[in-house]
Design a protein around this motif. Structure first.
Motif, mmCIF file in Angstrom:
data_model
loop_
_atom_site.group_PDB
_atom_site.id
_atom_site.type_symbol
_atom_site.label_atom_id
_atom_site.label_comp_id
_atom_site.label_asym_id
_atom_site.label_seq_id
_atom_site.Cartn_x
_atom_site.Cartn_y
_atom_site.Cartn_z
ATOM 1 N N GLU A 67 -4.233 -3.455 -4.673
ATOM 2 C CA GLU A 67 -3.676 -2.880 -5.904
ATOM 3 C C GLU A 67 -2.329 -2.215 -5.664
ATOM 4 O OE1 GLU A 67 -3.220 -1.717 -9.863
ATOM 5 O OE2 GLU A 67 -4.638 -3.135 -9.011
ATOM 6 N N CYS A 68 -2.276 -1.260 -4.748
ATOM 7 C CA CYS A 68 -1.047 -0.467 -4.585
ATOM 8 C C CYS A 68 -0.207 -0.871 -3.375
ATOM 9 C CB CYS A 68 -1.376 1.021 -4.521
ATOM 10 S SG CYS A 68 -2.223 1.547 -3.001
ATOM 11 N N ARG A 112 -8.768 2.311 -6.123
ATOM 12 C CA ARG A 112 -9.333 1.008 -6.484
ATOM 13 C C ARG A 112 -10.253 0.523 -5.369
ATOM 14 N NH1 ARG A 112 -7.103 -2.539 -10.325
ATOM 15 N NH2 ARG A 112 -8.946 -3.704 -9.736
ATOM 16 N N ASN A 159 -11.813 -1.964 -2.806
ATOM 17 C CA ASN A 159 -11.406 -3.125 -2.020
ATOM 18 C C ASN A 159 -12.607 -3.600 -1.213
ATOM 19 O OD1 ASN A 159 -8.152 -3.519 -1.705
ATOM 20 N ND2 ASN A 159 -8.675 -1.428 -2.240
ATOM 21 N N LEU A 182 -9.135 -6.952 -3.595
ATOM 22 C CA LEU A 182 -9.704 -6.170 -4.691
ATOM 23 C C LEU A 182 -11.105 -6.658 -5.005
ATOM 24 C CD1 LEU A 182 -6.753 -5.712 -7.191
ATOM 25 C CD2 LEU A 182 -7.768 -4.019 -5.667
#
Length: 60
Positions: free
Chosen positions: A11-12, A39, A41, A59
């Motif tokens: 995500e980031c 998020r 993972n 993810l």
């Protein structure tokens, strides 16, 4: 043998260092929340016969 590995959050994009439990087998898979963006993972860890560690995340 390595006792730490890392993955990149899907995500980031943050690189996250994780401990590796060498006694848990040569292939491990578990879910971990990114400490930066929270998020989930799916973490994959592979340990080769020489003790080399390969890890990656995706993810959930």
């Amino acid at each position: 043998m390595e006792e730490e590995a890392s993955y990149v959050c899907g995500e980031c994009g943050e690189e996250v260092v994780i401990p590796v439990d060498l006694s848990a087998g040569s292939y491990q898979e578990y879910v971990e929340d990114c400490p930066v963006c929270c998020r989930a993972n799916v973490i994959h860890v592979e340990i080769d016969p020489e003790g080399g560690v390969r890890s990656w995340g995706e993810l959930e």
